[in-house]
Scaffold this active site. Structure first.
Site, short mmCIF file in Angstrom:
data_model
loop_
_atom_site.label_atom_id
_atom_site.label_comp_id
_atom_site.label_asym_id
_atom_site.label_seq_id
_atom_site.Cartn_x
_atom_site.Cartn_y
_atom_site.Cartn_z
N GLN A 81 -2.83 -3.17 8.06
CA GLN A 81 -3.14 -3.96 9.26
C GLN A 81 -4.65 -4.09 9.42
OE1 GLN A 81 -1.29 -5.68 11.23
NE2 GLN A 81 0.79 -4.96 10.86
N GLU A 136 8.92 -1.84 -1.34
CA GLU A 136 7.79 -2.78 -1.30
C GLU A 136 7.62 -3.40 -2.68
OE1 GLU A 136 4.84 -5.16 -0.85
OE2 GLU A 136 5.53 -4.09 0.95
N CYS A 142 -20.71 -13.61 12.45
CA CYS A 142 -19.32 -13.48 12.88
C CYS A 142 -19.15 -12.30 13.83
CB CYS A 142 -18.43 -13.31 11.66
SG CYS A 142 -16.69 -13.02 12.04
N CYS A 168 -16.20 -22.78 11.79
CA CYS A 168 -15.39 -21.88 10.99
C CYS A 168 -13.91 -22.04 11.35
CB CYS A 168 -15.85 -20.44 11.25
SG CYS A 168 -14.72 -19.16 10.71
N TYR A 183 9.98 -3.60 3.21
CA TYR A 183 8.69 -4.29 3.15
C TYR A 183 7.63 -3.32 3.68
CZ TYR A 183 12.03 -8.19 3.16
OH TYR A 183 13.09 -9.03 2.90
N CYS A 241 -19.35 -17.35 19.51
CA CYS A 241 -20.32 -17.10 18.44
C CYS A 241 -20.83 -18.45 17.91
CB CYS A 241 -19.70 -16.26 17.33
SG CYS A 241 -18.81 -17.16 16.07
N CYS A 276 4.99 -10.73 12.09
CA CYS A 276 3.74 -11.44 12.38
C CYS A 276 4.01 -12.93 12.56
CB CYS A 276 2.74 -11.22 11.25
SG CYS A 276 3.28 -11.85 9.65
#
Length: 453
Positions: A287, A337, A161, A78, A316, A72, A409
């Site tokens: 997500q 949480e 984007c 960016c 979590y 892009c 993650c």
């Protein structure tokens, strides 16, 4: 002899998880925040300690042979998609190799390595973006988008984007046009002056519902009714169901609320995953890749296996997505949480999905697990990037759950926690990566852990 403040030419020889890169000058390793294997770069040496130098890339002198894809127009400026120039299959190979090396270095052995699964869509996949207001250069026109690569203050308007769809781009353009025409100032963090801070856009992939949250300070009183009308008049593929205005007078450059008002519609969207519905507010964690989330949660459900009549802890838990996906066959699901807004959404989602065997608790995992009198048969853990708090980890281990499924993650903190599980009578049985973040260096991991003693 390499020394601090030197400017050198360096060939990038390899990368590690998170996009970190490195090369060598003689015996000295030079670590960089980002880079692609095979690139030739001009580097400023920031410091040298114990034979390892920390450097900053000033210029890419020569592209890597891996870089053969069209990108892009914002690529390289960016700070978002740092590996978009690499063929997607090669991106997956790089990420898989980086994660596997972390497991090897941590001494984790004798498990099934199930490889990496790619995102169903590699463009226009994001369901949430936090755009920042600012300028690209001091005193320049108003911009709305992402931080310039490696810069804290400069903001680039990312109206082309490719990881968001046309609805995001149209909303960004119209919002920027509205405030530019009225000469409204953005918030300057150093001066603590100005009005415009962030534009948060969420769009449910499977339902098409759109929620917008404009975040400003209280330093001006601007009528936003015309902006809402302008957005409603856009030819959007999805449907705008809510427009919020959040006041944030905090000095920190984060999206948070002192006060939030509904200017139009409601303060949430509904998304559908694996046959269930989920209510997502502007501040809830969800997500960012809905189609990828379906794949991720399918992997988790496979790793959980038979949950019939089992007590499941979902730690979590965010808005309770994972726990509710395994709830239909479980005896009971207990989620914890720390974000109260997410817990409220989790409870509402359970009602929405007619799941009466789910309990969600608001609080810090390390404190709340001590209060639980029930013993879990299965524990699902999906902690923040830092991993599990050491005190919480000890309490989780003390439950002696037969099976644990760890979703992460951040493989760096993941492997550290897995070593602790191994040292406490658990065995890592299987590992699979799921790419939720095409064209970025990030990846999710799912790990199946079994009690052996």
């Amino acid at each position: 002899m390499l020394k601090r403040k030197d400017i050198i030419t360096l060939n990038i020889e390899g990368t590690e998880f998170g996009g970190r890169a490195y090369g060598y000058v003689g015996d000295i390793r030079v670590d960089l925040k980002h880079g692609i294997p095979g690139q030739e770069v001009r580097v400023y040496i920031k410091k040298i300690k114990e034979g390892i130098a920390k450097g900053e890339i000033l210029e890419i002198l020569k592209n890597s042979p891996l870089e053969d894809e069209k990108t892009c127009i914002h690529y390289g400026q960016c700070g978002g998609c740092s590996i978009q120039s690499i063929d997607y299959k090669k991106q997956l190979e790089l990420k898989e190799g980086q994660v596997k090396r972390l497991f090897d270095r941590a001494g984790i052995k004798d498990y099934k390595w199930l490889g990496i699964e790619g995102s169903p869509r590699i463009f226009e996949y994001r369901n949430k973006m936090e755009f920042s207001f600012g300028d690209e250069e001091k005193g320049g026109p108003l911009t709305l988008g992402m931080h310039r690569k490696g810069r804290y203050y400069d903001i680039i308007t990312v109206d082309s984007c490719l990881i968001v769809d046309e609805d995001f781009r149209s909303i960004l353009k119209k919002t920027l046009e509205f405030f530019s025409e009225r000469n409204v100032n953005y918030y300057h963090t150093r001066k603590n002056e100005g009005y415009l801070r962030h534009l948060v856009v969420r769009k449910a992939d499977f339902t098409g519902e759109i929620l917008i949250n404009l975040v400003t300070t209280s330093q001006e009183n601007i009528d936003l009714e015309d902006l809402v009308k302008d957005i409603l008049n856009l030819d959007l593929e999805g449907k705008l169901v809510g427009f919020l205005h959040t006041i944030n007078d905090s000095l920190a450059d984060v999206v948070q609320s002192d006060e939030t008002n509904i200017l139009y519609g409601r303060d949430y969207i509904i998304e559908k995953l694996l046959g269930l519905e989920f209510k997502i507010s502007s501040f809830s964690f969800f997500q960012t890749n809905s189609q990828g989330a379906e794949k991720l949660y399918s992997i988790v459900r496979d790793f959980v296996g038979n949950a019939d009549d089992q007590v499941v802890f979902d730690l979590y838990c965010g808005t309770g997505t994972i726990g509710q996906i395994v709830a239909p066959k479980a005896k009971k699901v207990i989620g914890i949480e720390i974000i109260e807004d997410a817990v409220k959404a989790a409870r509402e989602n359970a009602k929405l999905n007619k799941l009466d065997n789910c309990t969600f608790i608001a609080g810090d995992v390390k404190e709340e697990v001590k209060k639980l009198y029930e013993k879990p048969d299965i524990i699902i853990i999906d902690p923040p990037r830092a991993g599990i708090n050491p005190k919480a980890l000890k309490d989780i281990i003390s439950f002696n759950s037969k099976k644990i499924v760890y979703v992460s993650c951040n493989p760096r903190s993941l492997v550290n926690d897995l070593v602790e599980f191994q040292n406490s009578g658990y065995k890592v049985e299987m590992v699979k990566c799921m790419d939720m973040f095409a064209h970025t260096p990030h990846v999710e991991c799912v790990v199946g852990i079994q009690k052996i003693q």
